[in-house]
Design a protein around this motif. Structure first.
Motif, PDB file in Angstrom:
ATOM      1  N   ASP A 114       0.864  -1.192   0.000  1.00  0.00           N
ATOM      2  CA  ASP A 114       0.000   0.000   0.000  1.00  0.00           C
ATOM      3  C   ASP A 114       0.897   1.238   0.000  1.00  0.00           C
ATOM      4  N   ALA A 115       0.309   2.382  -0.372  1.00  0.00           N
ATOM      5  CA  ALA A 115       1.114   3.597  -0.536  1.00  0.00           C
ATOM      6  C   ALA A 115       1.456   4.229   0.808  1.00  0.00           C
ATOM      7  N   LEU A 116       2.674   4.734   0.863  1.00  0.00           N
ATOM      8  CA  LEU A 116       3.071   5.625   1.955  1.00  0.00           C
ATOM      9  C   LEU A 116       2.837   7.041   1.447  1.00  0.00           C
ATOM     10  N   SER A 117       1.929   7.757   2.082  1.00  0.00           N
ATOM     11  CA  SER A 117       1.605   9.117   1.656  1.00  0.00           C
ATOM     12  C   SER A 117       2.606  10.093   2.258  1.00  0.00           C
ATOM     13  N   VAL A 118       3.229  10.894   1.376  1.00  0.00           N
ATOM     14  CA  VAL A 118       4.250  11.852   1.813  1.00  0.00           C
ATOM     15  C   VAL A 118       3.769  13.267   1.517  1.00  0.00           C
ATOM     16  N   ILE A 119       3.830  14.122   2.531  1.00  0.00           N
ATOM     17  CA  ILE A 119       3.486  15.541   2.381  1.00  0.00           C
ATOM     18  C   ILE A 119       4.763  16.346   2.599  1.00  0.00           C
ATOM     19  N   VAL A 120       5.112  17.145   1.590  1.00  0.00           N
ATOM     20  CA  VAL A 120       6.313  17.974   1.684  1.00  0.00           C
ATOM     21  C   VAL A 120       5.887  19.419   1.913  1.00  0.00           C
ATOM     22  N   ILE A 121       6.359  20.002   2.981  1.00  0.00           N
ATOM     23  CA  ILE A 121       6.008  21.378   3.328  1.00  0.00           C
ATOM     24  C   ILE A 121       7.285  22.188   3.544  1.00  0.00           C
ATOM     25  N   ARG A 122       7.103  23.495   3.663  1.00  0.00           N
ATOM     26  CA  ARG A 122       8.227  24.370   4.026  1.00  0.00           C
ATOM     27  C   ARG A 122       8.324  24.484   5.532  1.00  0.00           C
ATOM     28  N   GLU A 123       9.516  24.692   5.989  1.00  0.00           N
ATOM     29  CA  GLU A 123       9.678  25.018   7.404  1.00  0.00           C
ATOM     30  C   GLU A 123       9.159  26.435   7.623  1.00  0.00           C
ATOM     31  N   GLU A 124       8.315  26.598   8.603  1.00  0.00           N
ATOM     32  CA  GLU A 124       7.714  27.911   8.863  1.00  0.00           C
ATOM     33  C   GLU A 124       8.784  28.919   9.241  1.00  0.00           C
ATOM     34  N   ARG A 125       8.747  30.067   8.543  1.00  0.00           N
ATOM     35  CA  ARG A 125       9.731  31.116   8.787  1.00  0.00           C
ATOM     36  C   ARG A 125       9.051  32.345   9.391  1.00  0.00           C
ATOM     37  N   ILE A 126       9.848  33.208   9.980  1.00  0.00           N
ATOM     38  CA  ILE A 126       9.297  34.437  10.550  1.00  0.00           C
ATOM     39  C   ILE A 126       8.659  35.285   9.457  1.00  0.00           C
ATOM     40  N   ILE A 127       9.294  35.299   8.272  1.00  0.00           N
ATOM     41  CA  ILE A 127       8.770  36.119   7.183  1.00  0.00           C
ATOM     42  C   ILE A 127       7.395  35.643   6.727  1.00  0.00           C
ATOM     43  N   ASP A 128       7.115  34.337   6.873  1.00  0.00           N
ATOM     44  CA  ASP A 128       5.793  33.815   6.499  1.00  0.00           C
ATOM     45  C   ASP A 128       4.715  34.351   7.439  1.00  0.00           C
ATOM     46  N   THR A 129       5.026  34.367   8.730  1.00  0.00           N
ATOM     47  CA  THR A 129       4.077  34.927   9.700  1.00  0.00           C
ATOM     48  C   THR A 129       3.880  36.420   9.455  1.00  0.00           C
TER      49      THR A 129
END
Length: 446
Positions: A114-129
């Protein structure tokens, strides 16, 4: 080698005749972009698998996630026909991908897990907030200013001839949502995040810059202001209506739940700054008059600031800036201009009204769509969807700027021709004529 392994794995995934009992420590894992994550798993194997089996790893979207080193299947890692090992998953870019393990053995059927579901995200940065807060503040200021600058008597006078505003409403909240949905379906059939971003850009109300462009291009400003007012107020109901109905099909494609509560909170939240602006208009008329004078340039500056900050914060997203993104960014506003122009022309509206309707249709408030996407969606969807409205914002002013330059050239030429004609007329002296009485006098007095 990596490409061959991926193709082989996908082939096995399609042609596999039986499942392989593989248990991952978690069926869904999240990894930061440009980082790796070790995922433990156990698998039931046979003696033939251990002796002759070959392990293959396949990834549905290798640009998003991949496994660089294959786990080794040998007797040292097998205990009572249970193989224990790890997958080292690399996060390559934002998005979602499925990873599958397959085992190929000449003595038995191929097997796939069965599939292993992978979610790739960015590390939250101060500039994002900071960006999220900045957009929220800018949109609130925009709506306070708009509430203070609303000219209700002007709207009432314009609505006495409701054909123009009605055409504008149909273009804004019927044509543009359907157009954005269609563009997304044609250009991004396999990218629901991009389709969602395009759709949110299409259901947004008209932008404040539309009034400025209407003036620059010689359109009917009163009609433009009225349509912007109607569009802004109608957006509280029309945006959620489209998102909860037609938009839900895109949410389902992206395996995202429709964020009903957040979108409702967003709609209600915009009423507050709009109400504050209205109170300023009633209680502080002097302040309101100042806000009226700065409304148009302020709205344009705020929208530009949001777009520029979005680009700076999300520069990495330009890796997705393919020809499809560019065509989509061109298609939505430019076809909006064309449809508004043709509909107003067919319904025999005056020239200035046609200009106002066309501009009002094509210029979308992309700042609203960017804020709503980031406020409503989880990562990485919140990031991936942003690229569509940014592309629309970049492409929106191009035809208007060209028309403005053409208009300036034509106006200057007309002035030059008129000045030349006036100069020619002033330099031409009348030819003297001899009257009959003068002739008589000359004959009588030789």
């Amino acid at each position: 080698m990596m490409e061959i392994r991926m193709i082989l794995g996908l082939f096995l995934m399609i042609t596999a005749a039986s499942g392989w009992n593989v248990t991952f420590e978690s069926p869904t894992v999240t990894v930061h972009m440009h980082e790796t994550l070790s995922v433990a798993f156990t698998a039931i194997v046979t003696e033939a698998d251990v002796a002759n089996g070959t392990v293959v790893v396949s990834t549905t979207r290798e640009s998003v996630a991949s496994v660089d080193d294959l786990p080794v299947l040998d007797s040292s890692t097998v205990n009572d026909l249970v193989w224990s090992s790890n997958l080292v998953v690399s996060g390559n870019f934002l998005g979602n991908a499925d990873i599958l393990l397959s085992i190929v053995s000449p003595d038995q059927e191929n097997k796939t897990s069965d599939a292993l579901s992978v979610i790739v995200i960015r590390e939250e940065r101060i500039i994002d907030t900071l960006f999220t807060v900045f957009v929220a503040v800018m949109v609130s200021i925009m709506y306070i200013n708009f509430g203070a600058a609303m000219d209700w008597p002007l709207c009432k006078r314009t609505l006495k001839r409701p054909i123009g505003p009605t055409i504008g409403f149909v273009c804004q909240f019927v044509w543009m949502p359907l157009l954005s949905y269609g563009i997304g379906l044609v250009l991004f059939p396999d990218d629901p995040e991009l389709r969602l971003g395009m759709f949110f850009a299409g259901v947004s109300p008209a932008g404040g810059a539309s009034n400025i462009w209407t003036v620059i291009l010689g359109g009917n400003l009163n009609l433009s202001v009225t349509m912007t007012t109607i569009s802004t107020l109608a957006a509280f109901g029309m945006m959620p209506l489209w998102i909860f109905t037609l938009g839900s099909t895109i949410f389902n494609s992206a395996n995202l739940g429709v964020p009903y509560s957040r979108i409702a909170m967003f709609a209600v939240g915009l009423v507050i700054p709009l109400g504050i602006g209205f109170l300023i208009q009633k209680k502080l008329p002097r302040v309101s008059r100042i806000l009226v004078r700065i409304l148009k340039p302020l709205c344009s500056l705020l929208i530009i600031a949001i777009i520029v900050f979005a680009i700076i914060t999300n520069l990495y997203l330009f890796q997705l800036f393919s020809w499809r993104i560019i065509v989509a960014g061109i298609g939505l506003p430019w076809l909006g201009y064309l449809f508004g122009y043709l509909l107003a022309l067919v319904l025999r509206q005056p020239g200035p009204d046609i200009t106002a309707i066309s501009v009002e249709t094509g210029v979308q408030n992309t700042g609203i769509s960017i804020f709503l996407l980031r406020f409503s969606l989880p990562q990485p969807a919140a990031d991936l969807t942003t690229i569509a409205p940014v592309s629309v914002a970049i492409m929106t002013p191009i035809p208007l700027t060209i028309l403005w330059i053409v208009k300036l050239i034509m106006d200057r030429r007309k002035k030059s021709i008129a000045a030349s004609a006036e100069k020619l007329q002033g330099s031409t002296e009348p030819i003297p004529t001899v009257s009959a009485s003068t002739k008589t006098d000359n004959t009588e007095n030789p």
